[in-house]
Scaffold this active site. Structure first.
Site, PDB file in Angstrom:
ATOM      1  N   ASN A   1     -10.624  -2.797  -6.619  1.00  0.00           N
ATOM      2  CA  ASN A   1      -9.819  -1.859  -7.414  1.00  0.00           C
ATOM      3  C   ASN A   1     -10.388  -1.642  -8.816  1.00  0.00           C
ATOM      4  OD1 ASN A   1      -6.610  -2.900  -6.017  1.00  0.00           O
ATOM      5  ND2 ASN A   1      -7.990  -1.268  -5.378  1.00  0.00           N
TER       6      ASN A   1
ATOM      7  N   ASP B   1       0.829  -1.207   0.000  1.00  0.00           N
ATOM      8  CA  ASP B   1       0.000   0.000   0.000  1.00  0.00           C
ATOM      9  C   ASP B   1       0.863   1.258   0.000  1.00  0.00           C
ATOM     10  OD1 ASP B   1      -2.348   1.416   0.004  1.00  0.00           O
ATOM     11  OD2 ASP B   1      -2.583   1.385   2.184  1.00  0.00           O
TER      12      ASP B   1
END
Length: 255
Positions: free
Chosen positions: A68, A20
């Site tokens: 996503n 991340d």
């Protein structure tokens, strides 16, 4: 490289990582988010090489979640293009790494599916470590898929519902070919698991750090492993029970 001291006898067999912070890393530098994702590939190369050197057997990287797909179309397109260009033979063949993928890969562009299949076939004989990429993946999707498969087998009379166990579920998961993660690392400062390997990390040690993924290097990896090595993994037992078991194992090894 680093002055972190590691016990080479206690290296995690399986490390899973939520990579991340790529987008925020780029934004803070006045760049487009895709620039951060490209920088993240360089971090993958470094961490893959170091995990292989340390003797890690499985490295699972959360690359693209089913959620996503809801990102801006240009960012999704950039990520798909990056998947194609980042699956280089060098990263796998140089380090003797086998490549595997988990996730709903049928949603991926056909050229990406073809590249994934080619890379898996080409690296099938590599033995030092297995890198697993979670692509178009979510744990809830995985568990729902496993439930459908088990239900279909029960309906067909292949299995008695009363015989469904934890092992039955595990055998229907995308990760059935490897052990559960010993250590889960999340970079970027967020403290959550984001729908990642929810079944498999039931007893994993969790490590969160503020470092954005493009800046995560060998030193940060060593710090995460050192934190893991400083913990006692009890799996529901008491501290005294674990210590007694460790003592028993030590005595057996000395004989």
């Amino acid at each position: 490289m680093t002055d972190v001291k590691l016990d080479m006898q206690r290296i995690p067999r399986h490390i899973a990582i939520i990579m991340d912070g790529n987008g925020r890393w780029a934004t803070e530098r006045g760049k487009q988010r895709s620039y951060g994702h490209q920088a993240g590939v360089d971090a993958v190369r470094k961490i893959t090489s170091e995990c292989t050197r340390l003797g890690v057997e499985y490295l699972t990287l959360y690359t693209f979640s089913t959620e996503n797909w809801n990102r801006p179309a240009d960012e999704v397109a950039a990520l798909m293009g990056l998947v194609l260009t980042s699956l280089e033979d060098e990263i796998f063949m140089k380090n003797n790494v086998r490549f595997r993928v988990i996730g709903d890969t049928g949603r991926l562009p056909l050229e990406v599916q073809d590249k994934l299949r080619q890379t898996m076939e080409h690296t099938a004989g590599n033995t030092a470590m297995t890198m697993v990429v979670a692509l178009s993946y979510s744990a809830k999707w995985e568990l729902a898929k496993a439930a459908r498969e088990i239900a279909a087998e029960a309906k067909a009379g292949k299995i008695d519902p009363e015989d469904v166990t934890e092992d039955t579920v595990a055998a229907h998961l995308q990760t059935s070919f490897m052990p559960d993660p010993d250590l889960l690392i999340r970079t970027g400062g967020e403290v959550r698991v984001s729908n990642y390997l929810l079944w498999q990390i039931a007893y994993s040690e969790l490590y969160f750090c503020d470092t954005y993924w493009p800046d995560f290097d060998e030193r940060h990896l060593h710090e995460a492993i050192a934190s893991y090595q400083g913990r006692q993994r009890r799996f529901g037992k008491t501290e005294a029970q674990v210590e007694q078991n460790d003592l028993t194992q030590d005595n057996k090894q000395e004989r």
